[in-house]
Design a protein around this motif. Structure first.
Motif, short mmCIF file in Angstrom:
data_model
loop_
_atom_site.label_atom_id
_atom_site.label_comp_id
_atom_site.label_asym_id
_atom_site.label_seq_id
_atom_site.Cartn_x
_atom_site.Cartn_y
_atom_site.Cartn_z
N THR A 183 24.32 -36.16 -4.46
CA THR A 183 25.16 -37.15 -4.82
C THR A 183 26.71 -36.73 -5.12
OG1 THR A 183 24.50 -37.21 -6.96
CG2 THR A 183 23.18 -38.64 -5.54
N GLU A 184 27.67 -37.56 -5.10
CA GLU A 184 28.93 -37.15 -5.78
C GLU A 184 28.85 -36.52 -7.09
OE1 GLU A 184 32.08 -36.29 -4.82
OE2 GLU A 184 31.16 -36.93 -2.76
N ARG A 187 27.51 -32.89 -6.77
CA ARG A 187 28.31 -32.03 -6.55
C ARG A 187 29.19 -31.59 -7.77
NH1 ARG A 187 29.71 -33.42 -0.04
NH2 ARG A 187 27.58 -33.39 0.68
N ASP A 188 29.67 -32.59 -8.43
CA ASP A 188 30.67 -32.25 -9.31
C ASP A 188 29.99 -31.34 -10.48
OD1 ASP A 188 32.69 -33.72 -8.44
OD2 ASP A 188 32.40 -35.39 -9.64
#
Ligand code: HEM
Length: 218
Positions: A183-184, A187-188
């Motif tokens: 997911t975003e 990733r962060d």
């Protein structure tokens, strides 16, 4: 609509400044310019022993994890090479002659923690070390050979016998990073963990510089 940039590219771009800080550490600059010494390299390699022990133990524990296993390969394994280098450089009793610096304690504790609890975090540490070794590490090895008269003994850590073309290997590795269905938010988190890994490396260079200064003053 613009195409989102690949994860591996975002990772590289968003960690560029922490990479530069690490690269710019005085200990490393001195080592590469010839102002350092063989002994400095031995001290750095001794810390690598503890770091790769933690990393490769974590890798063994994650061998069946669907995400981590995409990146884990015996082609990267560094511990046997580090052991052979330290034996060559320090002698048979090398294990008695090395000990972890404060940053190494914190760094290895973090690797063990994410290794046990968070595969994405493990990948962050795996990427930071091994892709670095296959990139800047190759420049560092050439400079060490030139500045301190190493042939291949002692710098086996930087020699990946089973990776003939680092660029091709790194391209595949980055493609794997891009293919994981993170997911975003994840990733962060992974990018933040890579940032942390870089900072551990910078702090380690600073510890090594401080330990060297203390030895000189003694
Ligand atoms: C004096 C020390 C260093 C030099 C000269 C150096 C140099 C380089 C160079 C030239 C690249 C290739 C950049 C590219 O392909 O676009 C690179 C990539 C990289 N370096 Fe370093 N580096 C140093 C220190 C470090 C340290 C301490 C780490 C972390 C442990 C590190 C981790 C990385 C990583 C992970 C990459 C791969 C980036 C990617 O392709 O995704 N480097 N480095």
């Amino acid at each position: 609509m613009t195409e989102p940039i690949p994860f591996s590219q975002a990772l590289r771009e968003r960690t560029r400044s922490v990479h530069e800080e690490s690269e710019g550490a005085v200990f490393m600059q001195d080592l590469m310019s010839g102002k350092g010494s063989r002994e400095d390299y031995i001290q750095l390699l001794s810390q690598h022993y503890f770091i790769y022990q933690a990393l490769e133990e974590a890798a063994a524990g994650l061998a069946d994890d669907p995400v981590a296993a995409l990146f884990i390969t015996p082609k990267l394994t560094r511990l046997p090479a580090i052991e052979a280098d330290l034996e060559y450089l320090l002698g048979d009793d090398w294990r008695d002659r090395i000990s972890p610096l404060p940053t190494t304690f914190r760094y290895t504790a973090r690797i063990r923690e994410v290794g046990a609890t968070w595969p994405g975090g493990f990948v962050a540490h795996h990427y930071t070390r091994y892709l670095g070794d296959l990139s800047g590490g190759q420049i560092i090895r050439t400079l060490l050979q030139r500045q301190y008269g190493f042939d291949t003994n002692g710098v086996g850590f930087y020699l990946f016998d089973e990776i003939a073309k680092p660029k091709v290997f790194k391209d595949v590795y980055r493609a794997q990073l891009d293919a994981v269905d993170w997911t975003e938010e994840e990733r962060d988190r992974v990018i933040a963990e890579v940032g942390l890994a870089f900072r551990f490396n910078t702090d380690l260079f600073n510890d090594l510089a401080a330990a060297k200064a203390a030895t000189i003053a003694a």
